[in-house]
Every structure is written in C-alpha cells, then in structure tokens.
Write an enzyme that holds these catalytic residues in place. Structure first.
Site, PDB file in Angstrom:
ATOM      1  N   ARG A 180      30.116 -35.924  20.006  1.00  0.00           N
ATOM      2  CA  ARG A 180      29.887 -35.269  21.293  1.00  0.00           C
ATOM      3  C   ARG A 180      29.538 -33.803  21.064  1.00  0.00           C
ATOM      4  O   ARG A 180      30.257 -33.092  20.384  1.00  0.00           O
ATOM      5  CB  ARG A 180      31.115 -35.381  22.200  1.00  0.00           C
TER       6      ARG A 180
ATOM      7  N   SER B   4      31.776 -39.800  27.857  1.00  0.00           N
ATOM      8  CA  SER B   4      32.924 -40.265  28.633  1.00  0.00           C
ATOM      9  C   SER B   4      33.178 -39.420  29.877  1.00  0.00           C
ATOM     10  O   SER B   4      32.366 -39.361  30.778  1.00  0.00           O
ATOM     11  CB  SER B   4      34.158 -40.326  27.733  1.00  0.00           C
ATOM     12  N   HIS B   5      34.297 -38.718  29.886  1.00  0.00           N
ATOM     13  CA  HIS B   5      34.739 -37.950  31.053  1.00  0.00           C
ATOM     14  C   HIS B   5      34.223 -36.512  31.029  1.00  0.00           C
ATOM     15  O   HIS B   5      34.550 -35.735  31.925  1.00  0.00           O
ATOM     16  CB  HIS B   5      36.266 -37.934  31.098  1.00  0.00           C
TER      17      HIS B   5
ATOM     18  N   ASP C 161      35.879 -42.789  35.372  1.00  0.00           N
ATOM     19  CA  ASP C 161      35.192 -41.622  34.815  1.00  0.00           C
ATOM     20  C   ASP C 161      33.712 -41.906  34.577  1.00  0.00           C
ATOM     21  O   ASP C 161      33.183 -42.912  35.047  1.00  0.00           O
ATOM     22  CB  ASP C 161      35.885 -41.160  33.534  1.00  0.00           C
TER      23      ASP C 161
ATOM     24  N   ASP D  63      31.812 -42.959  32.099  1.00  0.00           N
ATOM     25  CA  ASP D  63      31.397 -44.241  31.527  1.00  0.00           C
ATOM     26  C   ASP D  63      32.281 -45.395  31.980  1.00  0.00           C
ATOM     27  O   ASP D  63      32.198 -46.499  31.440  1.00  0.00           O
ATOM     28  CB  ASP D  63      31.336 -44.166  30.010  1.00  0.00           C
TER      29      ASP D  63
ATOM     30  N   ASP E 184      35.410 -46.178  31.695  1.00  0.00           N
ATOM     31  CA  ASP E 184      36.474 -46.800  30.897  1.00  0.00           C
ATOM     32  C   ASP E 184      37.852 -46.242  31.257  1.00  0.00           C
ATOM     33  O   ASP E 184      38.871 -46.872  30.964  1.00  0.00           O
ATOM     34  CB  ASP E 184      36.202 -46.680  29.398  1.00  0.00           C
ATOM     35  N   ARG E 185      37.907 -45.081  31.914  1.00  0.00           N
ATOM     36  CA  ARG E 185      39.187 -44.524  32.352  1.00  0.00           C
ATOM     37  C   ARG E 185      39.396 -44.818  33.837  1.00  0.00           C
ATOM     38  O   ARG E 185      38.457 -45.122  34.564  1.00  0.00           O
ATOM     39  CB  ARG E 185      39.236 -43.018  32.112  1.00  0.00           C
TER      40      ARG E 185
ATOM     41  N   THR F 173      46.036 -42.225  18.893  1.00  0.00           N
ATOM     42  CA  THR F 173      45.031 -42.170  19.946  1.00  0.00           C
ATOM     43  C   THR F 173      43.702 -42.684  19.404  1.00  0.00           C
ATOM     44  O   THR F 173      43.283 -42.327  18.315  1.00  0.00           O
ATOM     45  CB  THR F 173      44.883 -40.728  20.448  1.00  0.00           C
TER      46      THR F 173
ATOM     47  N   GLU G 151      46.924 -45.901  27.381  1.00  0.00           N
ATOM     48  CA  GLU G 151      47.154 -44.555  26.890  1.00  0.00           C
ATOM     49  C   GLU G 151      47.303 -43.610  28.071  1.00  0.00           C
ATOM     50  O   GLU G 151      46.785 -43.873  29.160  1.00  0.00           O
ATOM     51  CB  GLU G 151      46.010 -44.107  25.979  1.00  0.00           C
TER      52      GLU G 151
ATOM     53  N   SER H  90      45.977 -40.914  28.722  1.00  0.00           N
ATOM     54  CA  SER H  90      44.755 -40.228  29.146  1.00  0.00           C
ATOM     55  C   SER H  90      43.917 -41.116  30.061  1.00  0.00           C
ATOM     56  O   SER H  90      42.698 -41.154  29.958  1.00  0.00           O
ATOM     57  CB  SER H  90      43.949 -39.767  27.928  1.00  0.00           C
TER      58      SER H  90
ATOM     59  N   LYS I  83      38.915 -49.669  26.579  1.00  0.00           N
ATOM     60  CA  LYS I  83      39.631 -49.517  27.841  1.00  0.00           C
ATOM     61  C   LYS I  83      38.660 -49.788  28.977  1.00  0.00           C
ATOM     62  O   LYS I  83      37.452 -49.683  28.801  1.00  0.00           O
ATOM     63  CB  LYS I  83      40.270 -48.141  27.948  1.00  0.00           C
TER      64      LYS I  83
END
Length: 646
Positions: A88, A187-188, A363, A365, A367-368, A431, A450, A452, A463
């Site tokens: 990233r 991601s986020h 989020d 993508d 996954d959260r 993690t 997790e 997060s 996730k």
C-alpha cells in the site's frame, strides 16, 4: 491472394468500426499493417508493427487477435515490501513508470511455474482511483507471462471476500478454476488521486499469500532487472460482460468479464436462511440500514438486501462505488462512518427521528464490518464471540457444529470464554487473515475474527463484511422467529447484554495513533521491549500512575508457532498482563501507506453482573492512563491524543 496497402486499411477500418465511411485521412491513421499472408480455410493474417495482429476470414469476421511479448528493462524501487495485506502506497507512488509493473513481475517470479503458465487468474478490486489502469496493466503482463485466462469482475469491481469466493467456487465454461488473484485495494484507506492504492496476491485457497511468498516477492523487488508485457494488446472493455480472445507465443489467452455479484450471492444463499431473514425484514417493527461508504460493498447491497431479502432501497446509504469513496474515509468505525452513526442515534446531534433497529457498514473492499443497534455499538471483539455463541442454532451452514474458533492476538478474550464454555478448540493468532486460513484449510476453525472490524468463517479465506451483517441478521431473525407479532422485538442490545450476563463482559477499546514518525514509533516499541523483563520497574510506573490498578504479572512479545505448518511469527506485539485479567497490547500496524501507525489495545474483564453496565471509557480510564505512562506515548510521538478511539 494479396491486397494493396489501402485495401487492407479499408478492411481493417470496416472490422474495427463497422463503418464503410473510409477516407484518405483514415488511411493515414492506420499505419500498422505491413504484410498479409494467406492462411488455410480462407483466413488472412494481418500483422501490426506494435505487436498486435488480427485474423480475418472471407465472411468479414474477426476471429482472434495475436500479440507479441516485450521484455522491458527496469530497476528496483525501494520499499516494495508487502505488509499484512499487500503493498500500500500513495497513488503518486504507484503511477511512477515501472512501479506497479515491477511488483507484479516480482509476484509472478515468486510463484511456481504451474501457478502462472496456463493458469487462470482473477484481477479486480474495490474500484479505487487507478484501479482501471492497473487492471489493464496486469492483463497485459499476465498475457506476457503465459497466463491462460484472466477473470475480471464487471467494471473491475470485486470485494475482497468475493475474490476469495470466486477463486474457491467459480468454474469457467471450459471447466477452468482460478489458481490465484491480484486484488487491487487499500482496504479501509482513503482513495483518490492524492490518497492510497494497494495490491495484494491471493493464493489458490482464496487466502492472502503466506509470508514465504510475500518474502520472495520482496526479495525479487530488490533485484528485478526486467518485466514481461504484451504492450500491443488493446485495452479490454471491462464494463461489458463477455470474453475477449487473443493468441500469443504460447497459444490462446482469454479475458472474461463477469458479473461481480452472482457468485457471491449464490454462496451467501447456501450459508444463511434467506427466507427467515426476509420475514424479519418484512416485519413493520424491524428497520434496517446498511452503509457501504461508497466502497465496493455497494455492488452487492442492492442485490442481497433489496432484491433477495426485501429491504427498502431507502435502507441503503452510500451504495454507489466511487473512485474516491465520495471523499470520505471508507473505514467502518464510529469516527468515519458519520452518517450511519448519526442515523443510528449515536451521533452528537439529535434529529428527533427514531433510529433503525439494526445498522451496519462495510469498508472500501467490503471485508470489514461495523454492527450497530439502536443507540448501541457492538465491539468487533464482542461481535465475533456472539456470532460463535449463536451460530449453530441461527445459521444453517453451522448446524452440524463448529470445528473451532480463533481470534487475532489484540482482539479481546470474549471469544476465549465462549470457546471454553462450549468446549471448542481455540486459537490465538497474529494479525493477518493468512493465519486463520491455515487453520481453516486444516479443518480446525469455523469462525474467526479480529478487533479491527474483521469477522469471517471458513466459507472463504478472507474476512467478510457482508457475511457478518447477514450473520447478525440471522441471529436477530432466529431470536425473533416466534416473536414477530409480539409487542417488542429482541434487539441488538438485548442480545449483547444477555451475552454479557452469560459469559461476562470484556471492556475493550483501541487507540490509534496514525501517521506518526516511523523513527519515534520504533523507539517507543524498543523502549517497551527493554522494559518487559523488569516487572518491579513496570509496577512502580503502574502504581505511580494509578494506585487502584492491579499489578502486572507478566509481559512478553507475542510469538506464534503455526500448528499446521510449524512456521514461527515473531515480534507480533508487546503484551502486559495484569493480576485481575486486564491486558494492554501495543503493536505497529502494517496497513498504512506512509509513516507509522501505533495501535494501543486496552482490555478489562468483568464477571460481576452488577458491574457490566458501565461505559467502556469510564471503566477503562485507569488502564488508559497507565498505558500512556508505560509507553511514554507523548514523549516518543509528540501526540497528546490518538487519531481514532474505537
């Protein structure tokens, strides 16, 4: 048979435009053709100067396109080390000439030949800025490296969990299965020209590449001298579903653009009782709200929640995916999901409008996830524990029982207590979802999570934010299946408080210090490592800060030995354990694109039912004070307060 130059151009112009309106100006723009040779069955090969060619037959039909492979010299870039979820960086870093190409080629070089040549790869992501350009680059590099076919979600959109599902579940028309994927996501993290981009590689099990592979990728980025690319390959229209065929030095190469949601929706319907959830959502007493934060979750929201489950379209917030996530920060927490937080009655303003019974967000993508009840926040640590405690009864996929459960090390011990009470196998891992994936592949874990905001199960190897929302809707539907005509539904808050009464409550919070100076962050961690062996000194600091806090009985740096492959992961975070079961954890996060992020986790367990109703920040205030003194947070970072408190 042969044709003159202008005749060839006319033929090419007709096939590429469908128009006979050919002019001399058109000839000038078409300078590619150098020769035509007759082939059998009436086919003619037209070669281009830039390495692309077209085969025509006498019925005026283009049959295939032929490409050539170029070897492009390059030099290494510093800092292309994949973190827990890939590489990233800021967009301005990725758009540098050769930067993305180097990382993609280094990944191909890190894989075994059978995972590349003749293989099927998925290439898609969360749709953030630069994604569409990246998709085209990776398609051309895949062709050049001998990949047989590339699958792309329509418009380049696939959530991270959907990519995992596609790898594991999708079968092509010719019986092909994907062996891996390039997922384009940060991601986020925010998106846009001045924000973040990311890329990671997932393996044939649908999970992130293990450390053995990411280490090879990183080593390759430090020595790379050239990359392979089919430069003349035209861009594929990824907005239109269909297959584009090419031919290269190693034979046929196809790019298939497919519907982003179908495979994922099919999988969700095989896991959950959609009819039971539909009954809940149709109840006039139940109101629902889902916020995609302009991330890729919006590509699934209408299909699942509206079309399949009957929710009102007005229940969906920010469900149009955008390259810059609407200028927001697509992180589903109480700080960044402002609109949802306000709607659920947890914001600072009071609109006077009654909040929905249930709210959720995902989020960038998807996954959260964040789960909210009416004026009530469910911590991710509690969420995974509650899902595990109710899964067998509420979710058909788990009706035969759970194989085991797992959590990441910083996540609260709420899941531990459930596992102990239900006699389940339990695992504490570093993690990074790859560690859960190993356990799942070995048949040792069914549900994991997790702190997060990540929760998932063994249906995929990532996730899954929408899965978590459906899991909670399933629990609510199950708890209310005999109560839909009653006076009051069992609420999210009711379920959580009953869980605390049964298992005890883990007061829990996380302080994030984002984009701090990397040197200061490393010095802070090094200072605590030095402090760890000296319990007397530690307790002197603790009692000096707060005499009412229990004493520290152990301190260590978390190390994990994988029970499946025996690999050892060291330096995963610093832990302080207190005599009353409280815990402090400090770790550096690898999800940022610049600087460093320090995460501080504070946890206190309370079994006494008369003491489980306090506000978390009030209950944890003494431990927070101790944590800041032990770490010398302000001294090392210059920060008087965290960026985000969860």
């Amino acid at each position: 048979m042969s044709f003159g130059y202008e005749q060839v151009c006319r033929l090419f112009y007709f096939h590429s435009t469908g128009s006979m309106a050919f002019t001399t100006a058109s000839v000038i723009t078409i300078t590619w053709v150098v020769q035509i040779k007759k082939r059998n069955l009436g086919h003619f090969l037209i070669r281009q100067r830039r390495g692309i060619a077209f085969l025509f037959d006498l019925s005026n039909e283009v049959t295939k396109m032929v490409f050539e492979v170029s070897k492009v010299p390059t030099t290494p870039f510093d800092g292309q080390k994949p973190g827990t979820s890939g590489l990233r960086k800021k967009v301005k870093v990725f758009v540098q000439p050769h930067y993305l190409h180097n990382f993609v080629q280094s990944t191909f070089n890190a894989l075994t030949p059978e995972k590349v040549r003749g293989a099927t790869l998925v290439v898609s992501g969360d749709g953030r800025y630069f994604s569409k350009d990246a998709v085209q680059i990776i398609i051309k590099m895949s062709a050049a490296n001998g990949v047989r076919r590339v699958w792309v979600g329509q418009n380049g959109l696939l959530s991270t969990p959907a990519v995992s599902a596609v790898i594991r579940e999708r079968v092509g028309a010719d019986g092909s299965k994907a062996t891996g994927a390039f997922i384009l996501t940060a991601s986020h993290n925010p998106g846009g020209p001045n924000e973040d981009f990311g890329i990671k590689y997932n393996m044939e099990n649908g999970g992130p590449a293990p450390e053995a592979i990411t280490d090879k990728i990183f080593e390759n980025t430090k020595t790379i001298k050239e990359y392979l690319i089919a430069e003349g390959l035209p861009n594929v229209d990824i907005s239109a579903i269909g297959v584009t065929n090419f031919t290269g030095p190693e034979g046929q190469f196809d790019v298939e653009v497919f519907d982003s949601a179908s495979d994922f929706v099919k999988l969700m319907k095989s896991i959950f009782d959609f009819e039971l959830i539909r009954k809940l959502l149709s109840s006039p007493k139940f109101t629902f709200c889902y916020d995609a934060l302009h991330g890729v979750g919006g590509a699934y929201a209408n299909r699942i929640f509206v079309e399949e489950l009957g929710a009102q379209k007005s229940s969906l917030l920010n469900c149009v995916p955008k390259e810059d996530f609407g200028g927001g920060h697509p992180d589903p927490n109480l700080t960044y999901a402002k609109e949802l937080v306000e709607r659920m009655g947890l914001g600072k303003s009071n609109s006077g409008v009654e909040p929905p019974e249930f709210g959720a967000a995902s989020d960038g993508d998807a996954d959260r996830n964040m789960i909210l009840g009416k004026r009530f926040f469910v911590t991710p640590s509690d969420s995974v524990a509650i899902i595990a405690a109710n899964a067998v009864n509420a979710i058909p996929y788990f009706s035969s029982g759970l194989k085991g459960v797992a959590r990441s090390m910083p996540t609260s011990a709420a899941l531990d207590v459930v596992a102990k009470n239900l006699g389940l196998k339990f695992f504490e891992v570093p993690t990074g979802w790859k560690f859960f994936g190993n356990l799942m592949d070995a048949g040792m874990c069914s549900i994991c999570g997790e702190e997060s905001f990540g929760t998932g199960s063994d249906h995929i190897r990532e996730k899954d934010g929408i899965w978590a929302v459906l899991a909670w809707l399933s629990i609510l539907a199950y708890k209310n299946k005999e109560n839909l005509s009653g006076d009051k539904l069992v609420s999210v808050e009711d379920i959580v408080r009953q869980h605390w009464a049964t298992y005890g409550r883990h007061y829990y919070t996380r302080y994030d210090y984002e984009n701090v100076d990397a040197g200061g962050a490393k010095d802070l961690m090094a200072n605590m490592v030095k402090l760890m062996p000296t319990l007397n000194e530690i307790n002197t600091i603790v009692k000096g800060a707060r005499p009412d806090v229990s004493k520290v009985v152990n301190a260590d740096e978390f190390e994990y030995k994988d029970p499946v492959d025996g690999s050892v992961s060291k330096n995963q975070g610093i832990r302080f354990f207190f005599e009353d079961g409280s815990r402090l954890v400090f770790r550096l996060s690898g999800t940022g694109s610049e600087g460093a992020t320090i995460r501080l986790y504070i946890e206190q367990y309370e079994k006494d039912p008369s003491k489980i109703g306090r506000e978390s920040q009030e209950a944890l205030a003494p431990l927070v004070e101790v944590a800041l003194k032990l770490s010398k947070m302000q001294e090392f970072t210059g920060r008087a307060a965290p960026t985000v408190i969860t």
